[in-house]
Scaffold this active site. Structure first.
Site, mmCIF file in Angstrom:
data_model
loop_
_atom_site.group_PDB
_atom_site.id
_atom_site.type_symbol
_atom_site.label_atom_id
_atom_site.label_comp_id
_atom_site.label_asym_id
_atom_site.label_seq_id
_atom_site.Cartn_x
_atom_site.Cartn_y
_atom_site.Cartn_z
ATOM 1 N N GLY A 1 0.809 -1.145 -0.024
ATOM 2 C CA GLY A 1 -0.192 0.055 0.054
ATOM 3 C C GLY A 1 0.945 1.255 -0.019
ATOM 4 N N THR B 1 8.066 -1.536 10.658
ATOM 5 C CA THR B 1 7.555 -0.319 10.837
ATOM 6 C C THR B 1 6.026 -0.171 10.664
ATOM 7 O OG1 THR B 1 7.694 0.364 8.436
ATOM 8 C CG2 THR B 1 9.757 0.724 9.886
ATOM 9 N N ALA B 2 5.391 -1.554 10.936
ATOM 10 C CA ALA B 2 3.914 -1.787 10.783
ATOM 11 C C ALA B 2 3.309 -1.478 12.175
ATOM 12 C CB ALA B 2 3.524 -2.732 9.794
ATOM 13 N N ARG B 3 2.935 -3.064 12.668
ATOM 14 C CA ARG B 3 2.400 -3.052 13.839
ATOM 15 C C ARG B 3 3.181 -4.196 14.483
ATOM 16 N NH1 ARG B 3 0.822 1.219 13.712
ATOM 17 N NH2 ARG B 3 -1.668 1.964 13.872
ATOM 18 N N GLU C 1 4.030 -2.061 23.601
ATOM 19 C CA GLU C 1 4.864 -0.986 23.591
ATOM 20 C C GLU C 1 4.656 0.088 25.049
ATOM 21 O OE1 GLU C 1 3.646 1.221 19.878
ATOM 22 O OE2 GLU C 1 4.644 -0.262 18.606
ATOM 23 N N HIS D 1 8.137 3.662 17.882
ATOM 24 C CA HIS D 1 7.095 3.800 16.862
ATOM 25 C C HIS D 1 7.317 5.243 16.394
ATOM 26 C CE1 HIS D 1 2.635 2.380 16.469
ATOM 27 N NE2 HIS D 1 3.265 3.178 15.196
ATOM 28 N N ALA E 1 8.425 6.070 13.269
ATOM 29 C CA ALA E 1 8.714 5.809 11.797
ATOM 30 C C ALA E 1 8.018 6.738 10.910
ATOM 31 C CB ALA E 1 8.643 4.509 10.946
#
Length: 310
Positions: free
Chosen positions: A148, A226-228, A257, A284, A286
């Site tokens: 995406g 760098t997503a979840r 986190e 977190h 990015a």
């Protein structure tokens, strides 16, 4: 429309909305109880990640026409209930895709070239050239899981590095070009030297990267997330780093986190990760550059106006 903003955002958001004729209440200090008490008066709600946007909260918003998320992830939102109530949803993945892409690339190059280790050694008077010999990105195969906004922006940043880019997206097709090869996940497992994760957190992607999935990779590889964080458990990361399936990991996100709230077992797992020199962390951030902070607002306002200007 009357719009409530419940999270800290770049200060440009209020004038951007007011210029379009909206009445804006900017209340980043408000807690969930306060939101529930006032939400019935608003037609628009703009959020980051302060509180779950669930059925309990949405039931207190009879006038709500839209929800806008200042960011990319939607895992904290009851999407089914929004659809049931006909409430529009906007989010701003376009606003921070460049920041995420650059951050992912920076973390990868840092791992490959031992930047942190060599910097600390030189500061201590240690001049170890051999111990800090780097690895070149050129000639490697990079797999992108999810193509995406974030995945495609990362692919764009890789174009000058002489890599083969394989991209897999379950929900997209026809996106291959001279730089990026549209790929199956199995092909990525066969060829990848690096895997970068760019998918949202869903019931399908939660803990998708299990020990069994990682064992299906034919080579040892580097992982960028760098997503979840919840797409892979900390225990799974430790196991894969210990047995050599992972050469290293660049982690902007973690399974949990809120580090002060880790259980005893989670604390042990995190501490094991933090002792590894081939693991790189960031908190977190990015997608949280100075530029993206402003661009997210611009994207959100444009989307809101695109739907409601008439």
């Amino acid at each position: 429309m009357r719009i409530l903003i419940i999270d800290q955002m770049h200060e440009s958001i209020v004038p951007l909305l007011e210029e379009k004729g909206h009445q804006v209440d900017y209340r980043p200090e408000i807690d969930r109880e306060g939101i529930l008490a006032v939400l019935q008066d608003y037609e628009g709600l703009i959020i980051r990640s302060k509180t779950p946007i669930d059925q309990e909260l949405l039931q207190e918003a009879p006038l709500l026409k839209f929800l806008a998320r200042a960011g990319a992830g939607l895992d904290n939102i009851d999407l089914d209930y929004l659809e049931e109530k006909g409430i529009s949803l906007h989010h701003a993945a376009e606003g921070n895709r460049d920041a995420v892409a650059e951050h992912a690339l920076g973390m990868l190059l840092t791992l490959f070239n031992h930047y942190l280790q060599s910097d600390q050694q030189v500061r201590k008077g240690i001049w170890d050239r051999e111990g800090n010999r780097g690895v070149e990105l050129s000639g490697k195969t990079v797999g992108i899981f999810g193509y995406g906004n974030m995945g495609s922006a990362f692919a764009q940043r890789l174009r000058g590095f002489g890599v083969e880019i394989l991209a897999y997206d379950k929900f997209k097709s026809g996106f291959g070009d001279e730089w990026v090869k549209e790929s199956s996940f199995q092909a990525i497992q066969e060829k990848a030297d690096v895997l970068s994760i760019h998918v949202p957190l869903t019931t399908e992607t939660r803990y998708f990267f299990s020990p069994e999935i990682l064992s299906g990779f034919h080579k040892s590889f580097y992982l960028i997330n760098t997503a979840r964080g919840e797409v892979i458990r900390m225990d799974t990361l430790n196991e894969a780093l210990q047995n050599g399936k992972l050469k290293g990991a660049a982690l902007d996100v973690l399974e949990k986190e809120k580090l002060q709230a880790l259980t005893a077992s989670e604390r042990l797992s995190f501490e094991a990760l933090s002792r590894r020199s081939n693991v790189l962390f960031s908190p977190h951030v990015a997608g949280w550059s100075h530029e993206s902070y402003r661009k997210i607002n611009q994207v959100l306002v444009a989307k809101i106006e695109g739907e409601w200007k008439g």
